[in-house]
Design an enzyme around this catalytic site. Structure first.
Site, PDB file in Angstrom:
ATOM      1  N   LYS A 283      44.324  37.195  31.467  1.00  0.00           N
ATOM      2  CA  LYS A 283      44.914  36.743  32.643  1.00  0.00           C
ATOM      3  C   LYS A 283      45.865  35.487  32.155  1.00  0.00           C
ATOM      4  O   LYS A 283      47.181  35.449  32.919  1.00  0.00           O
ATOM      5  CB  LYS A 283      43.901  36.061  33.693  1.00  0.00           C
ATOM      6  CG  LYS A 283      42.743  37.344  34.088  1.00  0.00           C
ATOM      7  CD  LYS A 283      43.617  38.240  35.292  1.00  0.00           C
ATOM      8  CE  LYS A 283      42.743  39.444  35.740  1.00  0.00           C
ATOM      9  NZ  LYS A 283      43.552  40.436  36.383  1.00  0.00           N
TER      10      LYS A 283
ATOM     11  N   SER B  20      43.197  34.891  38.573  1.00  0.00           N
ATOM     12  CA  SER B  20      41.895  34.471  38.805  1.00  0.00           C
ATOM     13  C   SER B  20      41.794  33.027  38.445  1.00  0.00           C
ATOM     14  O   SER B  20      42.478  32.538  37.618  1.00  0.00           O
ATOM     15  CB  SER B  20      40.896  35.477  37.602  1.00  0.00           C
ATOM     16  OG  SER B  20      39.645  34.893  37.753  1.00  0.00           O
TER      17      SER B  20
ATOM     18  N   TYR C 125      38.683  38.585  28.571  1.00  0.00           N
ATOM     19  CA  TYR C 125      39.184  38.644  29.969  1.00  0.00           C
ATOM     20  C   TYR C 125      39.867  37.513  30.543  1.00  0.00           C
ATOM     21  O   TYR C 125      41.205  37.782  31.058  1.00  0.00           O
ATOM     22  CB  TYR C 125      37.625  39.046  30.943  1.00  0.00           C
ATOM     23  CG  TYR C 125      38.383  38.883  32.264  1.00  0.00           C
ATOM     24  CD1 TYR C 125      39.181  40.096  32.812  1.00  0.00           C
ATOM     25  CD2 TYR C 125      38.130  38.024  33.292  1.00  0.00           C
ATOM     26  CE1 TYR C 125      39.656  40.188  34.124  1.00  0.00           C
ATOM     27  CE2 TYR C 125      38.538  38.095  34.475  1.00  0.00           C
ATOM     28  CZ  TYR C 125      39.346  38.996  35.019  1.00  0.00           C
ATOM     29  OH  TYR C 125      39.643  38.986  36.208  1.00  0.00           O
TER      30      TYR C 125
HETATM   31  P1  NAD Z   1      38.035  47.054  40.525  1.00  0.00           P
HETATM   32  O1  NAD Z   1      37.644  47.222  39.020  1.00  0.00           O
HETATM   33  O2  NAD Z   1      37.205  47.261  41.752  1.00  0.00           O
HETATM   34  O3  NAD Z   1      39.546  47.617  40.756  1.00  0.00           O
HETATM   35  C1  NAD Z   1      40.481  47.823  39.653  1.00  0.00           C
HETATM   36  C2  NAD Z   1      40.998  49.260  39.751  1.00  0.00           C
HETATM   37  O4  NAD Z   1      41.889  49.345  38.593  1.00  0.00           O
HETATM   38  C3  NAD Z   1      39.656  50.359  39.546  1.00  0.00           C
HETATM   39  O5  NAD Z   1      40.063  51.205  40.710  1.00  0.00           O
HETATM   40  C4  NAD Z   1      40.123  51.027  38.326  1.00  0.00           C
HETATM   41  O6  NAD Z   1      39.829  52.208  38.517  1.00  0.00           O
HETATM   42  C5  NAD Z   1      41.560  50.687  38.118  1.00  0.00           C
HETATM   43  N1  NAD Z   1      42.096  50.500  36.588  1.00  0.00           N
HETATM   44  C6  NAD Z   1      41.687  49.860  35.779  1.00  0.00           C
HETATM   45  N2  NAD Z   1      42.446  50.372  34.595  1.00  0.00           N
HETATM   46  C7  NAD Z   1      43.484  51.005  35.009  1.00  0.00           C
HETATM   47  C8  NAD Z   1      44.441  51.502  34.183  1.00  0.00           C
HETATM   48  N3  NAD Z   1      44.675  51.142  33.074  1.00  0.00           N
HETATM   49  N4  NAD Z   1      45.383  52.270  35.129  1.00  0.00           N
HETATM   50  C9  NAD Z   1      44.973  52.526  36.190  1.00  0.00           C
HETATM   51  N5  NAD Z   1      44.133  52.211  37.034  1.00  0.00           N
HETATM   52  C10 NAD Z   1      43.137  51.475  36.345  1.00  0.00           C
HETATM   53  O7  NAD Z   1      38.229  45.431  40.364  1.00  0.00           O
HETATM   54  P2  NAD Z   1      38.691  44.405  41.571  1.00  0.00           P
HETATM   55  O8  NAD Z   1      37.670  43.350  41.950  1.00  0.00           O
HETATM   56  O9  NAD Z   1      39.486  45.177  42.825  1.00  0.00           O
HETATM   57  O10 NAD Z   1      39.897  43.588  40.852  1.00  0.00           O
HETATM   58  C11 NAD Z   1      41.180  43.835  40.977  1.00  0.00           C
HETATM   59  C12 NAD Z   1      41.861  42.878  40.147  1.00  0.00           C
HETATM   60  O11 NAD Z   1      41.512  41.600  40.588  1.00  0.00           O
HETATM   61  C13 NAD Z   1      41.587  42.713  38.472  1.00  0.00           C
HETATM   62  O12 NAD Z   1      42.955  42.710  37.942  1.00  0.00           O
HETATM   63  C14 NAD Z   1      40.719  41.744  38.486  1.00  0.00           C
HETATM   64  O13 NAD Z   1      40.810  41.230  37.189  1.00  0.00           O
HETATM   65  C15 NAD Z   1      41.192  40.842  39.370  1.00  0.00           C
HETATM   66  N6  NAD Z   1      40.343  39.824  39.892  1.00  0.00           N
HETATM   67  C16 NAD Z   1      38.845  40.177  40.364  1.00  0.00           C
HETATM   68  C17 NAD Z   1      38.104  39.156  40.656  1.00  0.00           C
HETATM   69  C18 NAD Z   1      36.747  39.652  41.222  1.00  0.00           C
HETATM   70  O14 NAD Z   1      35.890  38.798  41.102  1.00  0.00           O
HETATM   71  N7  NAD Z   1      36.559  40.904  41.807  1.00  0.00           N
HETATM   72  C19 NAD Z   1      38.627  37.978  40.608  1.00  0.00           C
HETATM   73  C20 NAD Z   1      39.669  37.598  40.161  1.00  0.00           C
HETATM   74  C21 NAD Z   1      40.653  38.322  39.696  1.00  0.00           C
HETATM   75  C1  WQD Z   2      28.301  33.276  40.575  1.00  0.00           C
HETATM   76  C2  WQD Z   2      27.297  32.317  40.386  1.00  0.00           C
HETATM   77  C3  WQD Z   2      26.140  32.736  38.331  1.00  0.00           C
HETATM   78  C4  WQD Z   2      24.539  36.510  38.747  1.00  0.00           C
HETATM   79  C5  WQD Z   2      33.069  35.816  37.685  1.00  0.00           C
HETATM   80  C6  WQD Z   2      34.078  35.841  36.539  1.00  0.00           C
HETATM   81  C7  WQD Z   2      35.400  35.192  37.242  1.00  0.00           C
HETATM   82  C8  WQD Z   2      35.909  36.159  38.354  1.00  0.00           C
HETATM   83  C9  WQD Z   2      34.786  36.453  39.399  1.00  0.00           C
HETATM   84  C10 WQD Z   2      37.429  37.952  37.780  1.00  0.00           C
HETATM   85  C11 WQD Z   2      27.174  31.820  39.025  1.00  0.00           C
HETATM   86  C12 WQD Z   2      25.213  32.868  39.439  1.00  0.00           C
HETATM   87  C13 WQD Z   2      25.256  35.354  39.116  1.00  0.00           C
HETATM   88  C14 WQD Z   2      23.121  36.683  38.823  1.00  0.00           C
HETATM   89  C15 WQD Z   2      23.141  34.329  39.282  1.00  0.00           C
HETATM   90  N1  WQD Z   2      36.138  37.412  38.163  1.00  0.00           N
HETATM   91  N2  WQD Z   2      24.593  34.230  39.184  1.00  0.00           N
HETATM   92  N3  WQD Z   2      22.609  35.475  38.770  1.00  0.00           N
HETATM   93  O1  WQD Z   2      30.583  33.882  37.285  1.00  0.00           O
HETATM   94  O2  WQD Z   2      31.779  32.713  39.072  1.00  0.00           O
HETATM   95  O3  WQD Z   2      32.917  34.261  38.141  1.00  0.00           O
HETATM   96  O4  WQD Z   2      33.521  36.655  38.773  1.00  0.00           O
HETATM   97  O5  WQD Z   2      38.507  37.308  37.633  1.00  0.00           O
HETATM   98  O6  WQD Z   2      36.437  35.559  36.125  1.00  0.00           O
HETATM   99  O7  WQD Z   2      33.731  34.948  35.577  1.00  0.00           O
HETATM  100  O8  WQD Z   2      30.659  34.768  39.454  1.00  0.00           O
HETATM  101  O9  WQD Z   2      29.264  36.222  40.639  1.00  0.00           O
HETATM  102  O10 WQD Z   2      28.880  36.413  38.169  1.00  0.00           O
HETATM  103  O11 WQD Z   2      28.431  34.275  39.459  1.00  0.00           O
HETATM  104  O12 WQD Z   2      22.442  33.219  39.041  1.00  0.00           O
HETATM  105  O13 WQD Z   2      22.539  37.697  38.451  1.00  0.00           O
HETATM  106  O14 WQD Z   2      26.047  33.321  40.405  1.00  0.00           O
HETATM  107  O15 WQD Z   2      25.383  31.772  37.413  1.00  0.00           O
HETATM  108  O16 WQD Z   2      26.699  30.371  39.219  1.00  0.00           O
HETATM  109  P1  WQD Z   2      31.461  33.771  38.269  1.00  0.00           P
HETATM  110  P2  WQD Z   2      29.401  35.441  39.641  1.00  0.00           P
END
Ligand code: NAD
Ligand code: WQD
Length: 335
Positions: free
Chosen positions: A151, A123, A147
């Site tokens: 990572k 991430s 979190y």
């Molecule tokens: P999500 O929660 O939709 O998907 C994760 C899936 O993993 C879910 O279906 C959940 O049921 C499953 N899961 C969780 N723990 C588990 C376990 N111990 N065993 C088996 N299954 C398990 O999340 P997402 O947005 O699809 O994210 C996927 C990956 O990408 C995560 O590792 C997250 O940290 C990373 N990521 C997400 C974002 C984002 O903003 N969505 C950004 C950067 C990184």
């Molecule tokens: C985006 C912008 C908020 C909600 C997070 C995690 C990051 C990654 C992605 C996993 C910011 C603003 C948001 C609201 C708002 N996840 N906002 N009102 O914070 O960039 O990233 O998700 O790895 O680790 O930190 O994403 O969508 O929460 O926010 O004003 O109700 O929207 O302040 O500027 P963020 P976000």
């Protein structure tokens, strides 16, 4: 066959569609703690073939051993994990257990089975509060919450493992802000409870499920004062995974790349774009800054282009239109 952990989740499900389109067979492992089993039915429709699905936990080493024994798995894409920043501050042990311990169990099972191709969901959070934008992969890393630290730790574990055993082929993909949904409206993001992230919250305001959006701060040093992020369409992100897997097959090594668009949009830009896509007004109020937020964050995506021959193609209009289609059709099981 590709083992996709977390394959019924948001990014994992879209990546399953992209992998199937590229001709891969799929085995999904998910404990359904943050997704629904009927995603597998939807994937069957979208992939033209039902992916194999096992409900189970990545921390279950016996289950993992069985999976590798029984299926011809050649590579693993590891999406399974917990991802809510605020919750990670309240529940650090759960986060380290799920994310770090889960990954360790998976890597150990892979090694026992001699499967050494691994794609990891990292991430942009690993860049902490960057000194400048756009962010390049060689920028310093830091974490301000469990979190993000999970990572960082996993990234380091992968680097150590690769140093010790260079025949592993591994990718650390640093996602920026994934948004959007599949254009079919069949899969998308379905957050439980009150969404933490901007786009699902905005979509719920548009559909009338929430009254208004809180904009967390309009006093940042940005053109309109609100936070700027690099929003990337989840289908582009999914295609980036297929490109990374192809790269690993051809070149091997330890790959670390940003998956972003290289463009930043403010919170108010997002609100305006969503109003246009949905034809609804999005009432909002300015609130104080959210703890831990940074002013701006966007990727330098040039390394991904160079190494993977991949770049994000879908613009903000499409991100909003696809979320709106998903939101309207969504049979959300969550209140
Ligand atoms: P999500 O929660 O939709 O998907 C994760 C899936 O993993 C879910 O279906 C959940 O049921 C499953 N899961 C969780 N723990 C588990 C376990 N111990 N065993 C088996 N299954 C398990 O999340 P997402 O947005 O699809 O994210 C996927 C990956 O990408 C995560 O590792 C997250 O940290 C990373 N990521 C997400 C974002 C984002 O903003 N969505 C950004 C950067 C990184
Ligand atoms: C985006 C912008 C908020 C909600 C997070 C995690 C990051 C990654 C992605 C996993 C910011 C603003 C948001 C609201 C708002 N996840 N906002 N009102 O914070 O960039 O990233 O998700 O790895 O680790 O930190 O994403 O969508 O929460 O926010 O004003 O109700 O929207 O302040 O500027 P963020 P976000």
């Amino acid at each position: 066959m590709i083992l996709v952990t977390g394959g019924t989740g948001y990014i994992g499900s879209h990546t399953c569609v992209a992998l199937a389109k590229a001709g891969h067979e799929l085995l999904i492992l998910d404990n359904l703690c943050n997704s629904q089993a009927d995603v597998v039915d939807r994937l069957e429709t979208l992939c033209g073939k039902r992916p194999a699905f096992i409900q189970g936990d990545v921390r279950d080493s016996q289950l993992l051993g069985d999976l590798f024994d029984r299926h011809p798995i050649s590579a693993v894409m590891h999406f399974a994990g917990l991802k809510a920043v605020g919750e990670s501050v309240a529940k650090p042990l759960e986060y380290y257990d799920n994310n770090v311990h889960g990954t360790l169990q998976l890597l150990a099972a892979m090694r026992r089975a001699q499967v050494k191709t691994f794609v990891f969901s990292s991430s942009a959070t690993v860049y902490g509060d960057p000194a400048s934008v756009p962010i390049r992969e060689d920028f310093p890393r830091s974490a301000t919450n469990p979190y993000g630290r999970s990572k960082l730790i996993i990234e380091d574990i992968l680097a150590d493992l690769h140093r010790a055993e260079p025949d592993w082929r591994m990718a650390r993909l640093r996602y920026f802000n994934p948004v959007g949904a599949h254009e079919s409206g069949l899969i998308g993001e379905d957050p439980q409870g009150i969404p933490n992230n901007l786009m699902p919250f905005v979509a719920q305001v548009a559909v009338g499920k929430r009254e208004f959006l809180n904009v967390w701060g309009n006093d940042y040093p940005t053109p309109d004062g609100t936070g700027i992020r690099d929003y990337i369409h989840v289908v582009d992100l999914a295609e980036g995974h297929v490109a990374a897997l192809d790269y690993l097959k051809r070149k091997g090594g330890l790959l670390t790349v940003n998956l972003g668009t290289g463009r930043g949009y403010s919170v108010l830009d997002m609100v305006k774009a969503f109003e246009i896509a949905s034809g609804r007004s999005i009432p909002y109020q300015i609130a104080s800054r959210r703890a831990g937020d940074i002013a701006q964050c966007w990727a330098d995506p040039s390394l991904a282009r160079e190494m993977l021959n991949w770049k994000a193609e879908r613009g903000l209009d499409q991100m909003c239109a696809d979320v709106w289609r998903w939101q309207q059709g969504s049979r959300s099981a969550h209140p």
